[in-house]
Design a protein around this motif. Structure first.
Motif, mmCIF file in Angstrom:
data_model
loop_
_atom_site.group_PDB
_atom_site.id
_atom_site.type_symbol
_atom_site.label_atom_id
_atom_site.label_comp_id
_atom_site.label_asym_id
_atom_site.label_seq_id
_atom_site.Cartn_x
_atom_site.Cartn_y
_atom_site.Cartn_z
ATOM 1 N N LYS A 57 6.878 3.317 -10.777
ATOM 2 C CA LYS A 57 6.253 4.532 -10.240
ATOM 3 C C LYS A 57 4.817 4.626 -10.734
ATOM 4 C CE LYS A 57 6.676 9.602 -10.574
ATOM 5 N NZ LYS A 57 7.526 10.695 -11.118
ATOM 6 N N TYR A 58 3.916 4.974 -9.810
ATOM 7 C CA TYR A 58 2.532 5.257 -10.207
ATOM 8 C C TYR A 58 2.259 6.742 -10.034
ATOM 9 C CZ TYR A 58 -2.491 5.279 -10.672
ATOM 10 O OH TYR A 58 -3.773 5.556 -11.098
ATOM 11 N N ASP A 59 1.794 7.379 -11.110
ATOM 12 C CA ASP A 59 1.468 8.812 -11.121
ATOM 13 C C ASP A 59 -0.048 8.967 -11.133
ATOM 14 O OD1 ASP A 59 1.103 11.476 -11.519
ATOM 15 O OD2 ASP A 59 2.227 11.603 -13.397
ATOM 16 N N PRO A 60 -0.654 9.388 -10.016
ATOM 17 C CA PRO A 60 -2.121 9.528 -9.988
ATOM 18 C C PRO A 60 -2.644 10.577 -10.969
ATOM 19 C CG PRO A 60 -1.200 9.540 -7.768
ATOM 20 C CD PRO A 60 -0.052 9.683 -8.710
ATOM 21 N N ALA A 61 -1.838 11.602 -11.258
ATOM 22 C CA ALA A 61 -2.295 12.667 -12.155
ATOM 23 C C ALA A 61 -2.589 12.135 -13.552
ATOM 24 C CB ALA A 61 -1.257 13.785 -12.214
ATOM 25 N N SER A 62 -1.749 11.223 -14.015
ATOM 26 C CA SER A 62 -1.955 10.644 -15.341
ATOM 27 C C SER A 62 -2.504 9.226 -15.283
ATOM 28 C CB SER A 62 -0.635 10.627 -16.114
ATOM 29 O OG SER A 62 0.332 9.829 -15.435
ATOM 30 N N GLY A 111 3.463 7.140 -5.974
ATOM 31 C CA GLY A 111 3.794 5.953 -5.196
ATOM 32 C C GLY A 111 4.730 5.072 -5.996
ATOM 33 N N TYR A 112 5.497 4.245 -5.283
ATOM 34 C CA TYR A 112 6.472 3.365 -5.922
ATOM 35 C C TYR A 112 6.311 1.953 -5.372
ATOM 36 C CZ TYR A 112 8.870 7.647 -7.405
ATOM 37 O OH TYR A 112 9.182 8.870 -7.971
ATOM 38 N N ILE A 113 6.549 0.971 -6.239
ATOM 39 C CA ILE A 113 6.481 -0.428 -5.829
ATOM 40 C C ILE A 113 7.529 -1.216 -6.591
ATOM 41 C CG2 ILE A 113 4.540 -0.634 -7.434
ATOM 42 C CD1 ILE A 113 3.685 -3.169 -6.092
ATOM 43 N N GLY A 114 8.100 -2.227 -5.947
ATOM 44 C CA GLY A 114 9.092 -3.036 -6.635
ATOM 45 C C GLY A 114 9.471 -4.273 -5.845
ATOM 46 N N ALA A 115 10.405 -5.032 -6.412
ATOM 47 C CA ALA A 115 10.929 -6.258 -5.805
ATOM 48 C C ALA A 115 9.788 -7.241 -5.536
ATOM 49 C CB ALA A 115 11.736 -5.949 -4.562
ATOM 50 N N GLY A 116 9.957 -8.160 -4.573
ATOM 51 C CA GLY A 116 8.950 -9.164 -4.277
ATOM 52 C C GLY A 116 9.244 -10.499 -4.953
ATOM 53 N N PHE A 117 8.243 -11.369 -4.934
ATOM 54 C CA PHE A 117 8.400 -12.730 -5.445
ATOM 55 C C PHE A 117 7.252 -13.074 -6.377
ATOM 56 C CE2 PHE A 117 8.008 -17.390 -5.205
ATOM 57 C CZ PHE A 117 9.318 -17.769 -5.467
ATOM 58 N N ASP A 118 7.573 -13.470 -7.623
ATOM 59 C CA ASP A 118 6.557 -13.846 -8.608
ATOM 60 C C ASP A 118 6.756 -15.278 -9.092
ATOM 61 O OD1 ASP A 118 8.799 -13.735 -10.196
ATOM 62 O OD2 ASP A 118 8.003 -12.271 -11.620
ATOM 63 N N GLY A 119 7.438 -16.068 -8.306
ATOM 64 C CA GLY A 119 7.947 -17.361 -8.713
ATOM 65 C C GLY A 119 9.459 -17.301 -8.818
ATOM 66 N N GLY A 173 0.827 -1.192 0.000
ATOM 67 C CA GLY A 173 0.000 0.000 0.000
ATOM 68 C C GLY A 173 0.863 1.244 0.000
ATOM 69 N N PHE A 174 0.328 2.319 -0.551
ATOM 70 C CA PHE A 174 1.019 3.609 -0.485
ATOM 71 C C PHE A 174 -0.013 4.726 -0.609
ATOM 72 C CE2 PHE A 174 1.441 2.211 -4.989
ATOM 73 C CZ PHE A 174 0.779 3.257 -5.649
#
Length: 334
Positions: free
Chosen positions: A174-179, A158-166, A103-104
């Motif tokens: 990066k997520y830009d709410p304006a666009s 907001g930014y998201i990255g890394a994690g496990f997908d297999g 979440g962000f």
């Protein structure tokens, strides 16, 4: 005739000076060892006990939802008001019930996405409007579905990255709410990881911890959203921090930021932890603040509001928690 008291008086004067010096030294050491950070129990979380929940803060209020209660994934959603010390249920998260999501906040809205529903890795994303208490599905996370990712919140993005997908990942988006669009950024310059920790201080983001191929990671990275660049700080290992204290490698740790310092609590290094650490990014130094009063735990929630930090929920082995604790960083830790 020699004065029989002369040597005695001299001895007493020397002893007095030595004792004053020793007391001054002890006082100085004592001052250095005073640890600030008092934990106070707050109103228990109003939902069921859980770990792997998501939280974010908007306008001084914390929002908490999703997670795993030990047998099922959850989609309920709650607001905690620190000023009133109470919980209010909000509109349920509309996506599949899940844990290990991210979440962000950005532009006054909250965002939740990715995670694991017990069968599939997920990549859908939703925007929460606190004024209307409504959810809107936005564009899916454009990379692979995953759980245990990292996220960061800055004023307008907001930014998201890394994690496990297999596989273990180190990409960064990066997520830009304006666009209402996602854009790929420079990936983490350190290790791939799942269940790492992040915090934001003075407009910069920091990433550490987690596991890569079941190895606990010791690197510590700094991200500057103004330039999109990463910087490697000293690792959390003896080779780069000789004779210094620092938290050992771990995953599922919890963080929050107050007073331009970050706080790191618990997690696991194969066994649940309850140590508390303060990080000063200006000097790249860590201070141990004793142990978390709520006990051993991992996969908890953490957030800072105003002058205080908060830790709650999480698990220790099979036990899930529904408590919430407040840290006052200006009061001595007893």
């Amino acid at each position: 005739m020699k004065n029989p008291f002369k040597n005695t008086r001299l001895f007493m004067m020397v002893a007095l000076l030595l004792s004053v010096g020793m007391l001054s030294s002890c006082d100085s050491d004592s001052d250095d060892e005073v640890l600030l950070g008092e934990w106070q129990k707050q109103s228990d979380f109003a939902g069921v006990a859980r770990s792997g929940a998501v939280n974010f803060v908007i306008d001084g209020k914390a929002y908490v939802g999703t997670g795993h209660d030990g047998s099922r994934r959850l989609s309920d959603f709650w607001m905690f008001d620190p000023a009133m010390n109470n919980w209010v249920r909000k509109a349920d998260f509309p996506g599949a019930a899940r844990s290990a999501a991210v979440g962000f906040t950005a532009n006054g809205k909250g965002y939740i996405g990715t995670g694991y529903d017990g069968t599939d890795y997920l990549k859908d994303f939703y925007e929460y409007d606190p004024a209307a208490n409504t959810w809107t599905q936005i564009e899916d996370f454009p990379a692979t579905a995953r759980y245990g990712a990292i996220s960061m919140s800055f004023d307008n993005a907001g930014y998201i990255g890394a994690g496990f997908d297999g596989n273990y990942q180190k990409d960064f988006w990066k997520y830009d709410p304006a666009s209402a669009t996602w854009s790929e950024q420079i990936g983490l310059i350190g290790a791939k990881r799942v269940n790492g920790f992040t915090f934001m201080v003075n407009g910069k983001g920091y990433v550490g911890g987690g596991q890569n191929n079941n190895v606990y990671q010791t690197d510590l990275l700094e991200f500057d959203p103004a330039t999109g660049q990463w910087k490697e700080l000293k690792t959390l290992a003896e080779e780069q921090r000789p004779d210094k204290v620092f938290p050992g490698p771990r995953s599922y740790a919890t963080t929050f930021t107050i007073h331009n310092n970050a706080y790191l609590v618990g997690g696991t290094n194969g066994a649940p932890l309850n140590d508390v650490w303060k990080f000063d990014p200006a000097t790249d130094t860590w201070t141990k603040l004793g142990d978390f009063k709520g006990g051993m735990r991992q996969a908890a929630i953490g957030f800072g509001v105003g002058e205080f930090g908060y830790i709650g929920l999480g698990n220790s082995g099979a036990q899930r928690f529904d408590d919430l604790w407040q840290l006052n960083p200006t009061v001595a830790n007893e």
